[in-house]
Design a protein around this motif. Structure first.
Motif, PDB file in Angstrom:
ATOM      1  N   ASP A 136       0.825  -1.213   0.000  1.00  0.00           N
ATOM      2  CA  ASP A 136       0.000   0.000   0.000  1.00  0.00           C
ATOM      3  C   ASP A 136       0.862   1.267   0.000  1.00  0.00           C
ATOM      4  OD1 ASP A 136      -2.350  -1.463  -0.040  1.00  0.00           O
ATOM      5  OD2 ASP A 136      -2.525  -1.516   2.143  1.00  0.00           O
ATOM      6  N   GLY A 137       1.969   1.197  -0.763  1.00  0.00           N
ATOM      7  CA  GLY A 137       2.832   2.363  -0.923  1.00  0.00           C
ATOM      8  C   GLY A 137       3.845   2.582   0.181  1.00  0.00           C
ATOM      9  N   GLU A 138       3.858   1.711   1.176  1.00  0.00           N
ATOM     10  CA  GLU A 138       4.792   1.849   2.282  1.00  0.00           C
ATOM     11  C   GLU A 138       5.838   0.730   2.249  1.00  0.00           C
ATOM     12  OE1 GLU A 138       4.942   4.352   4.393  1.00  0.00           O
ATOM     13  OE2 GLU A 138       3.172   5.314   3.491  1.00  0.00           O
ATOM     14  N   PRO A 139       7.135   1.089   2.349  1.00  0.00           N
ATOM     15  CA  PRO A 139       8.183   0.063   2.351  1.00  0.00           C
ATOM     16  C   PRO A 139       8.011  -0.904   3.514  1.00  0.00           C
ATOM     17  CG  PRO A 139       9.120   2.262   2.069  1.00  0.00           C
ATOM     18  CD  PRO A 139       7.689   2.462   2.458  1.00  0.00           C
ATOM     19  N   VAL A 140       8.283  -2.160   3.266  1.00  0.00           N
ATOM     20  CA  VAL A 140       8.253  -3.169   4.326  1.00  0.00           C
ATOM     21  C   VAL A 140       9.640  -3.788   4.424  1.00  0.00           C
ATOM     22  CG1 VAL A 140       5.805  -3.687   4.113  1.00  0.00           C
ATOM     23  CG2 VAL A 140       7.457  -4.933   2.720  1.00  0.00           C
ATOM     24  N   GLU A 141      10.011  -4.161   5.628  1.00  0.00           N
ATOM     25  CA  GLU A 141      11.334  -4.736   5.848  1.00  0.00           C
ATOM     26  C   GLU A 141      11.313  -6.217   5.502  1.00  0.00           C
ATOM     27  OE1 GLU A 141      13.224  -3.877   9.485  1.00  0.00           O
ATOM     28  OE2 GLU A 141      12.739  -1.751   9.472  1.00  0.00           O
ATOM     29  N   THR A 142      11.258  -6.469   4.210  1.00  0.00           N
ATOM     30  CA  THR A 142      11.292  -7.830   3.697  1.00  0.00           C
ATOM     31  C   THR A 142      12.568  -8.002   2.896  1.00  0.00           C
ATOM     32  OG1 THR A 142       8.878  -7.965   3.558  1.00  0.00           O
ATOM     33  CG2 THR A 142      10.139  -9.512   2.212  1.00  0.00           C
ATOM     34  N   SER A 143      13.426  -8.915   3.310  1.00  0.00           N
ATOM     35  CA  SER A 143      14.676  -9.134   2.594  1.00  0.00           C
ATOM     36  C   SER A 143      14.417  -9.930   1.326  1.00  0.00           C
ATOM     37  CB  SER A 143      15.673  -9.891   3.486  1.00  0.00           C
ATOM     38  OG  SER A 143      16.842 -10.188   2.757  1.00  0.00           O
ATOM     39  N   ILE A 144      14.719  -9.318   0.185  1.00  0.00           N
ATOM     40  CA  ILE A 144      14.526 -10.024  -1.085  1.00  0.00           C
ATOM     41  C   ILE A 144      15.862 -10.436  -1.703  1.00  0.00           C
ATOM     42  CG2 ILE A 144      12.327  -8.917  -1.633  1.00  0.00           C
ATOM     43  CD1 ILE A 144      13.852  -6.986  -3.425  1.00  0.00           C
ATOM     44  N   GLU A 146      18.034 -12.534  -0.718  1.00  0.00           N
ATOM     45  CA  GLU A 146      18.255 -13.976  -0.702  1.00  0.00           C
ATOM     46  C   GLU A 146      17.558 -14.646  -1.879  1.00  0.00           C
ATOM     47  OE1 GLU A 146      14.711 -15.227   2.438  1.00  0.00           O
ATOM     48  OE2 GLU A 146      16.764 -14.952   3.161  1.00  0.00           O
ATOM     49  N   LEU A 147      16.467 -14.032  -2.366  1.00  0.00           N
ATOM     50  CA  LEU A 147      15.793 -14.571  -3.554  1.00  0.00           C
ATOM     51  C   LEU A 147      16.627 -14.325  -4.803  1.00  0.00           C
ATOM     52  CD1 LEU A 147      12.121 -13.431  -2.788  1.00  0.00           C
ATOM     53  CD2 LEU A 147      13.118 -15.708  -2.465  1.00  0.00           C
ATOM     54  N   PHE A 148      17.246 -13.123  -4.888  1.00  0.00           N
ATOM     55  CA  PHE A 148      18.096 -12.823  -6.038  1.00  0.00           C
ATOM     56  C   PHE A 148      19.425 -13.578  -5.977  1.00  0.00           C
ATOM     57  CE2 PHE A 148      15.278  -9.104  -6.249  1.00  0.00           C
ATOM     58  CZ  PHE A 148      15.008  -9.074  -7.609  1.00  0.00           C
ATOM     59  N   ASP A 149      19.872 -13.883  -4.765  1.00  0.00           N
ATOM     60  CA  ASP A 149      21.138 -14.595  -4.607  1.00  0.00           C
ATOM     61  C   ASP A 149      20.993 -16.109  -4.714  1.00  0.00           C
ATOM     62  OD1 ASP A 149      22.540 -12.255  -4.262  1.00  0.00           O
ATOM     63  OD2 ASP A 149      22.408 -12.291  -2.071  1.00  0.00           O
ATOM     64  N   SER A 150      19.778 -16.575  -4.898  1.00  0.00           N
ATOM     65  CA  SER A 150      19.541 -18.016  -4.939  1.00  0.00           C
ATOM     66  C   SER A 150      20.186 -18.652  -6.169  1.00  0.00           C
ATOM     67  CB  SER A 150      18.031 -18.309  -4.942  1.00  0.00           C
ATOM     68  OG  SER A 150      17.458 -17.875  -6.162  1.00  0.00           O
ATOM     69  N   ASP A 151      20.564 -19.906  -6.028  1.00  0.00           N
ATOM     70  CA  ASP A 151      21.149 -20.644  -7.161  1.00  0.00           C
ATOM     71  C   ASP A 151      20.187 -20.696  -8.331  1.00  0.00           C
ATOM     72  OD1 ASP A 151      23.432 -21.102  -5.709  1.00  0.00           O
ATOM     73  OD2 ASP A 151      22.823 -23.099  -5.033  1.00  0.00           O
ATOM     74  N   ASN A 152      18.907 -20.823  -8.042  1.00  0.00           N
ATOM     75  CA  ASN A 152      17.910 -20.944  -9.102  1.00  0.00           C
ATOM     76  C   ASN A 152      17.873 -19.704  -9.990  1.00  0.00           C
ATOM     77  OD1 ASN A 152      15.667 -22.344 -10.390  1.00  0.00           O
ATOM     78  ND2 ASN A 152      14.360 -20.763  -9.497  1.00  0.00           N
ATOM     79  N   TYR A 153      17.947 -18.511  -9.382  1.00  0.00           N
ATOM     80  CA  TYR A 153      17.915 -17.262 -10.144  1.00  0.00           C
ATOM     81  C   TYR A 153      19.104 -17.191 -11.101  1.00  0.00           C
ATOM     82  CZ  TYR A 153      17.854 -12.213 -11.091  1.00  0.00           C
ATOM     83  OH  TYR A 153      17.831 -10.975 -11.708  1.00  0.00           O
ATOM     84  N   HIS A 154      20.299 -17.496 -10.598  1.00  0.00           N
ATOM     85  CA  HIS A 154      21.505 -17.401 -11.425  1.00  0.00           C
ATOM     86  C   HIS A 154      21.564 -18.528 -12.451  1.00  0.00           C
ATOM     87  CE1 HIS A 154      23.192 -14.085  -9.170  1.00  0.00           C
ATOM     88  NE2 HIS A 154      22.927 -14.724  -8.048  1.00  0.00           N
ATOM     89  N   GLU A 155      21.143 -19.719 -12.067  1.00  0.00           N
ATOM     90  CA  GLU A 155      21.200 -20.851 -12.992  1.00  0.00           C
ATOM     91  C   GLU A 155      20.265 -20.652 -14.184  1.00  0.00           C
ATOM     92  OE1 GLU A 155      20.366 -24.213 -10.558  1.00  0.00           O
ATOM     93  OE2 GLU A 155      22.371 -24.250  -9.644  1.00  0.00           O
ATOM     94  N   SER A 191      -4.132 -10.548   4.789  1.00  0.00           N
ATOM     95  CA  SER A 191      -2.994  -9.795   5.329  1.00  0.00           C
ATOM     96  C   SER A 191      -1.724 -10.154   4.577  1.00  0.00           C
ATOM     97  CB  SER A 191      -2.800 -10.119   6.819  1.00  0.00           C
ATOM     98  OG  SER A 191      -3.969  -9.808   7.554  1.00  0.00           O
ATOM     99  N   TYR A 192      -0.829  -9.168   4.476  1.00  0.00           N
ATOM    100  CA  TYR A 192       0.446  -9.400   3.791  1.00  0.00           C
ATOM    101  C   TYR A 192       1.311 -10.347   4.615  1.00  0.00           C
ATOM    102  CZ  TYR A 192       5.247  -8.678   2.268  1.00  0.00           C
ATOM    103  OH  TYR A 192       6.528  -8.881   1.854  1.00  0.00           O
ATOM    104  N   SER A 193       1.988 -11.263   3.916  1.00  0.00           N
ATOM    105  CA  SER A 193       2.940 -12.158   4.566  1.00  0.00           C
ATOM    106  C   SER A 193       4.160 -12.302   3.663  1.00  0.00           C
ATOM    107  CB  SER A 193       2.319 -13.538   4.811  1.00  0.00           C
ATOM    108  OG  SER A 193       3.309 -14.459   5.244  1.00  0.00           O
ATOM    109  N   SER A 194       5.332 -12.067   4.209  1.00  0.00           N
ATOM    110  CA  SER A 194       6.558 -12.190   3.424  1.00  0.00           C
ATOM    111  C   SER A 194       6.787 -13.625   2.955  1.00  0.00           C
ATOM    112  CB  SER A 194       7.755 -11.715   4.247  1.00  0.00           C
ATOM    113  OG  SER A 194       7.919 -12.505   5.414  1.00  0.00           O
TER     114      SER A 194
END
Length: 242
Positions: A136-144, A146-155, A191-194
């Protein structure tokens, strides 16, 4: 209760053009792919010849240079420095001419209309890591990261590149846009869930829906067009607006 999740960051659109049965049979650009194939086939032959001959040709050139130096300045006064000599210094002029022909043909054919309307052979998009998640336009402290650093993303990214590098030639158009990207439909219930934020096919998803729909337009800050040759070189193509 409803909410909207957005990825405030960059997305890269990638479209690749190369020869397939479908593209060669195209009504408007089929001949282009056939001509590029013919030139690329000749280029591949010339590359193989250069690979076979370069060591011998380099020795001929080095011996001739040493002989010329000896005749001009006397024996052993000047010689070619082995430490700076490389057989890659020998190139094929005919090979370079073929690449120029392919470049000219591609430059003549590709304009903005072709890029946008021609199907091409592959088309996909990926998220880039410079961004964050908002609810809803407000930043949330969700670390993403680890998703970009995953082996699957790079592979997945590397697998696409390895497939292309096996081709005799291809043209790749990549456009990077910055903005806020939501899922199809936008609004979620509950509700939002990371834990419901994931990565699939190099795209961030929320509840298995990719965050790829621009909320308020985008800013284009990278727009590149390149032709890749079988000798592992590449050249930029100018964006032709005609």
């Amino acid at each position: 209760m409803s909410f909207e999740v957005t990825y405030n960051g960059d997305i890269q659109y990638i479209k690749v053009f190369y020869s397939t049965e479908k593209t060669r049979a195209g009504k408007y650009y089929g001949d282009f792919y056939k001509k590029m194939d013919a030139l690329a086939s000749d280029l591949k032959r010339l590359k193989n010849e250069l690979d076979e001959d370069s060591e011998k040709a380099a020795k001929i050139a080095k011996d001739a240079a040493n002989k010329a130096l000896s005749e001009r300045y006397g024996p052993l006064r000047y010689i070619i420095d082995e430490r700076h000599w490389d057989e890659d210094m020998v190139i094929s002029k005919i090979l370079d001419d073929r690449k120029e022909e392919m470049l000219a043909l591609a430059q003549k054919t590709f304009n903005n209309e072709v890029l946008l309307e021609e199907d091409g052979a592959a088309e996909y998009k990926i998220h880039l890591s410079e961004g964050g998640i908002e609810v809803d336009g407000e930043p949330v402290e969700t670390s993403i990261m680890e998703l970009f650093d995953s082996d699957n993303y790079h592979e997945l990214n590397e697998a696409k590149l390895e497939k292309l590098e096996k081709l005799d030639w291809f043209i790749i158009w990549s456009r990077t846009e910055a903005g806020e990207f939501k899922t199809e439909g936008g609004i979620h219930q509950g509700s939002y869930s990371s834990k419901e934020l994931n990565m699939s096919n190099c795209l961030l998803t929320y509840r298995d829906l990719p965050l790829i729909i621009p909320s308020n337009g985008t800013d284009i800050f990278s727009n590149e067009l390149e032709i890749h040759f079988v000798d592992e070189t590449r050249v930029s193509l100018e964006m032709n607006n005609t």
